[in-house]
Write a protein that holds these residues in place. Structure first.
Motif: not given
Lengths: 331, 331
Positions: B168-172, B250-267
């Motif tokens: 169901g995702a769309v660009p934007g 599935a949605s036919g969209v690109g994925i542009a991640l800025d960053g991810v919240p990393v659990e303290p103690g994880a890499t």
């Protein structure tokens, strides 16, 4: 033919628990987790399938595990047979409730090299034959083949008549079976290469083998029985003696069998204890109505095999004590 | 952390088939058996769960296999942990659809001596916490532990808004995640006795271990996201990179991640590829509505991690190419 326990010594070992003991313990735990037992109109653990209320029509849920080397032997049939049987045994549980299969989820775990696509082809055959739609599943690696099917059925036409529980039989009910028994066990015997029937009777081997490899769930028979006012039903999976005993236990009635229809080529022992025939045993207080309904639906006439009695601990065949038998796992 | 394939050579062997190739082949077979694809309003194979119409409310169906030595290691946690996790991973699939768990069927196959009652106790804990009722199951002997859970959920309040599909995702759209990632992989690393985080960061080991052993399905978050107009969702089971990639595909969209919240103690590696965190990734064209709905429901604010783009093949993290990673079985 597997008898009550292949290793009675193990069964008595400390820490080893019998399948039915374990089921009862788990049932109590899960009921406690739910905060209460099943409400009126619902049936949870303990029958061929569960009945739950979701929307207008009751929904019937069941699941079955098929394990390589335990329930299926890929050396005895093709992978397609294993797949076909995996779905049919779950649909047989729905049939024993008088429910119509609608959807199934199919999960497979298998070692590398297992022909999962051919197993899937057999599942697809059974799905097409029964109108059950495979809507999901899961795949995983594992050291042994495991096929797990969960099936969702409906009581067509709404909640009345209710699902055919094991607990609905009353003294005086007539017991019917939808077909001959022992064929699956005889087919397995032939597939294993053991020489023909000990009693010397004939029998078409391919037909017997098909009874073992490609059982058919008696879906229409289950629905017709439910609508014709049957009081209880069970499918013959573990063996007639064990399965009819469960109706007796759940309903608090005795079981007096007069005789059983033995598949040509099978022995009486196989008919009573072999299991995996997936015929339905139906109890009813209105036998002529059941016979008429089967005839109207174009089904083979169900065979009367005995009656339910008021002596709750009675389990007899032609007046002789009937040993329960049946396969049970232990852990 | 498992990367795309542990044995690329095997994957290229003749006759060996990749999990996703096999799923696609099976999907086509099962669709053919059904005579048609899923009708409007239904979703069959290919998402976190299936949506089917039974009665007034759509019903959501899912199943997951947990295999000893593959998904769980009884040496790393107790049998209760294995049971708890087995149910939660299925309920997480329902959460990713925005559905509320109602009923589950639990099947277990295991070698002699397996503490199935303790596994059942863990399942009961997860059932009580989530309000999901265990209504049936099956038990069998097997040379390896296999727990198969099938779960039934409902879209509360009826068919609108619809289930949160991956497609169901769309660009934007903005991408959110419901919590920190990498904790399960870091917990597994610590349980295996590998020394602390390579980047030297601290972290509470019991909390990390619990993230691996006792994941919680984000059921309320999924329902709130669905009602707040989210366009798509997936749960982080195989690893963020792989799972968010599935939304993109599935949605036919690109994925542009800025960053991810990393659990303290994880890499960061564990956050991107570790999987089994069972947080939800939610796409929405109305981010402020999503944030407000989470706040109103008393949930921790979901973290924005990026956007969906019109460049369908884009998979980037902070402008760099993001490798898909993720675990896949082969057969």
């Amino acid at each position: 033919v597997e008898r009550p326990n292949s290793d009675p010594a193990r069964e008595r070992s400390p820490g080893v628990v019998d399948e039915f003991t374990l089921i009862e313990r788990l049932r109590l735990r899960f009921e406690k987790a739910a905060g209460a037992g099943s409400p009126p109109g619902e049936t949870w653990i303990g029958d061929d399938a569960a009945v739950v209320a979701l929307g207008e029509e009751p929904i019937v849920l069941t699941t079955d595990l098929v394990v390589g080397g335990v329930h299926v032997d890929l050396a005895l049939g093709g992978p397609e047979d294993a797949g076909y049987k995996s779905l049919m045994v779950s649909l047989s549980d729905l049939a024993a409730m008088g429910a119509r299969p609608r959807y199934a989820l199919v999960s497979m775990a298998a070692p590398p090299g297992t022909e999962l696509e051919r197993i899937g082809a057999g599942i697809a055959e059974a799905a097409a034959e029964t109108g059950c739609v495979i809507v999901g599943g899961d795949l995983s690696g594992a050291p042994v083949l495991v096929v797990s099917v969960a099936a969702v059925g409906v009581l067509e036409g709404g909640p009345e008549p209710p699902a055919l529980l094991r607990s609905g039989a009353v003294p005086g009910d007539t017991l019917f079976v939808t077909g001959t028994l022992g064929g699956a066990a005889a087919g397995l015997r032939r597939l294993r290469g053991v020489e023909g029937s000990p009693d010397g009777s004939a029998g078409s081997a391919p037909e017997l083998e098909a009874r073992f490899l490609r059982p058919r769930a008696r879906i229409v028979a289950g629905e017709v029985a439910r609508r014709a006012g049957a009081s209880a039903a069970v499918d013959v999976s573990d063996g007639l003696a064990a399965d009819v005993g469960r109706v007796g236990e759940a309903s608090g009635v005795g079981i007096a069998l007069d005789g059983v229809p033995v598949e040509p080529g099978a022995t009486l022992e196989e008919a009573l204890y072999g299991g995996e025939d997936y015929e339905l045993v139906v109890a009813t207080g209105a036998p002529s109505q059941l016979l008429a309904a089967f005839e109207e639906a174009g089904l083979a006439a169900p065979r009367p095999i005995g009656t339910c009695t008021a002596r709750a601990d009675q389990r007899t065949l032609a007046g002789e004590v009937l040993e329960p038998g049946g396969w049970r796992h232990s852990f």
